[in-house]
Enzyme design. Structure first.
Site, mmCIF file in Angstrom:
data_model
loop_
_atom_site.group_PDB
_atom_site.id
_atom_site.type_symbol
_atom_site.label_atom_id
_atom_site.label_comp_id
_atom_site.label_asym_id
_atom_site.label_seq_id
_atom_site.Cartn_x
_atom_site.Cartn_y
_atom_site.Cartn_z
ATOM 1 N N SER A 142 4.889 15.271 -31.526
ATOM 2 C CA SER A 142 5.501 16.403 -30.841
ATOM 3 C C SER A 142 4.525 17.032 -29.846
ATOM 4 C CB SER A 142 6.019 17.413 -31.863
ATOM 5 O OG SER A 142 6.793 18.406 -31.235
ATOM 6 N N ASP A 300 7.648 14.678 -26.701
ATOM 7 C CA ASP A 300 8.807 13.937 -27.209
ATOM 8 C C ASP A 300 10.120 14.594 -26.814
ATOM 9 O OD1 ASP A 300 8.362 16.058 -29.065
ATOM 10 O OD2 ASP A 300 9.490 14.983 -30.598
#
Length: 569
Positions: A142, A300
């Site tokens: 992330s 992401d």
């Protein structure tokens, strides 16, 4: 024990030359060896996340392989001829880990669908559902710094893996030898034999069509909107630009030095749209482009942050503020154009601003509170789907910049959030307003709800103990006053209990048990403490309420200072 593990890895960890070199480089360094081997990288409902490197406490082909062998066993335990979808982002080794996971699944008799290039996390959730897979994997950390990577596992509903399934995967991992117990075949051979298949453009197009179908104002002219966008070296570049082009928002300038994938994140050491540093390149570009909106997605592309201009300066918005603005925009405009369903439902996490409850109430929208983590929002969509009522769901969001409108995926989605934010900005621009004006109107109507988050990093074995000790101390001896504010209610989600301070009465909380402690004050303010599920941090979530801007700011500052002392930092 640790030195024995190290020696074993020196002998057997030969699949990746980088690991071989790292193991040689730490020879004789007891501290480095201990940190790499003192524990296994933990697998839970959030999958794996850790520093890339050699060792059982690191992200590498062996820890990823062990997790994938566990996931393969889970899939084979629930179905025959199972199918799994895989995606990955721009992080270091993401493509390596994704291909290795595919090869392991194929070796276990499972058909694999894998994207041929980096793709956002929500597009993995979509592929799982669209291709009717039994599970999914996305390789990403992330918004963490470059030294991290991660591995998220998903169930057949497109949500992150549930507790029972995660426990099953973990039980297999605990019984599998990390070197000799993981099955592998050659990726290219499995691809040629059809055991692995690349996900085609048809799936990508279906996803973009699903996103576009959630537009609110179809007739809105988007051509005058001027946007500066940065994908922060990540996976959002192509799909975000594609969806904006589809809706007619064609005046988009991409930050050139952050356009292409780069897992080292050279211009954004912390590629997190929650912090101002991630916007520095975009802000510099804005000096010449003069956009209506700055847009940034994390690597992401499941989170998005924004900034808008006011009097020559750009103001960054918090996740709470964007969530409240989107909720109000969606409810207001869908009500006006007749597309708001009967008994609409919105979902937020317990650490997200309570101004949303006031907004939802005005539009007759049910607002459901869930635990922190977007999978719990996805679960609520699933419950509606089971009743054939999924169209009641209009919006879900969390304070950490995650938003979702629509039921086509079950995770936060920066692609649809980018589309709706651009549409919202264009809509208010057509009325002669910007988002700062609209936010001021909301605060004027409902009161000033100022929220913030403060994190404290506690790395390594000592850090884990420090976090556990803090949570234990607060649970056993909750304070009755914080920063001069009297605590009216104390929630201990570890016990699913709520204590009314005045009466001493304990009542049950209708939420699953979780390592979260909440302190609530009579004026509606709150302070919530929880360890991060993905990083070595303990977090404070602060919410201050005031009749004026000054009152809310002062109370938030008081809570932040008192909360820091409360945790012992």
């Amino acid at each position: 024990m640790i030195n024995e593990q190290y020696k074993l890895w020196c002998e057997k960890a030969i699949l990746d030359v980088d690991l071989v070199n790292e193991l040689k480089s730490i020879e004789g360094n007891d501290e480095a060896i201990s940190d790499a081997f003192y524990k296994d990288l933990e697998f839970g409902t959030g999958g794996l996340r850790g520093v890339i490197g050699a060792g059982t406490n690191r992200m590498n082909v062996y820890t990823v392989g062990k997790a994938t062998q566990g996931l393969a066993a889970y899939v084979n335990s629930v179905t025959e001829n199972g199918k799994v979808a895989i995606a990955y982002d721009s992080r270091i080794k993401s493509d390596v880990f994704a291909r290795d996971a595919a090869a392991i699944l194929a070796a276990n008799g499972i058909k694999v669908y894998i994207y041929c290039e980096l793709m956002p996390t929500p597009m993995l959730s979509f592929a799982v559902r669209h291709l009717k897979c039994d599970a999914g994997i996305v390789v990403t950390a992330s918004h963490n710094p470059a030294k991290y990577n991660g591995y998220k596992a998903y169930g057949n509903d497109g949500c992150q893996l549930g507790l029972e399934a995660a426990d099953y995967v973990l039980s297999i991992m605990n019984s599998v030898d990390i070197f000799d117990g993981v099955k592998r075949v050659d990726f290219d051979e499995a691809l040629a034999e059809g055991k692995i298949e690349y996900i085609g453009q048809d799936v990508i197009d279906a996803y973009l069509n699903a996103v576009e179908s959630r537009r609110v104002n179809l007739d809105l002219d988007m051509s005058s909107l001027n946007v500066v966008y940065t994908p922060l070296h990540g996976s959002g570049n192509k799909p975000v630009r594609a969806i904006l082009d589809k809706i007619g928002a064609t005046n988009v300038t991409v930050v050139p030095e952050q356009e292409l994938p780069n897992g080292n994140f050279p211009t954004a050491p912390y590629p997190n749209p929650e912090i101002r540093q991630a916007f520095e390149c975009a802000l510099k570009l804005a000096e010449t482009v003069k956009p209506d909106l700055l847009l940034a997605t994390d690597p992401d592309a499941d989170r998005v942050g924004i900034a808008v201009p006011k009097n020559g300066e750009y103001r960054l918005f918090s996740g709470n503020e964007v969530g409240a603005l989107l909720l109000e925009y969606i409810l207001k405009c869908r009500k006006a154009n007749g597309t708001l369903p009967q008994n609409p439902v919105a979902v937020k996490t317990i650490v997200t601003s309570d101004v949303c409850a006031r907004i939802a109430e005005d539009y007759g929208c049910e607002l459901r509170d869930v635990l922190t983590g977007f999978k719990f929002i996805g679960e609520q969509i699933g419950l509606l789907e089971e009743k054939g009522e999924e169209e009641r769901y209009v919006f879900g969001f969390e304070e950490s910049y995650g938003y979702l409108a629509g039921t086509y995926v079950r995770d936060k989605d920066a692609v649809i959030a980018s589309m709706l934010i651009c549409e919202m900005v264009a809509y208010y621009k057509s009325l002669g307003k910007n988002l700062i004006d609209v936010l001021d109107e909301l605060y004027g109507k409902y009161g000033y709800y100022y929220c913030s988050q403060k994190s404290f990093t506690c790395e390594g074995q000592a850090g884990m103990k420090q976090i556990a000790d803090i949570m234990e101390r607060l649970a056993q001896n909750p304070p009755s006053e914080i920063g001069g504010l009297k605590v009216a209610r104390f929630d201990n989600l570890n016990k699913s209990e709520s204590l009314d301070i005045a009466s001493g009465k304990i009542s049950a909380i209708d939420l699953p048990k979780s390592n979260v402690l909440g302190f609530y004050f009579a004026d509606g303010s709150s302070l919530i403490v929880r360890p991060s599920g993905t990083e070595p941090k303990i977090k404070l979530y602060l919410s201050a309420v005031g009749a004026t801007d000054a009152e809310a700011v002062a109370e938030r500052e008081t809570l932040e200072s008192a909360g820091t002392v409360l945790l012992g930092f």
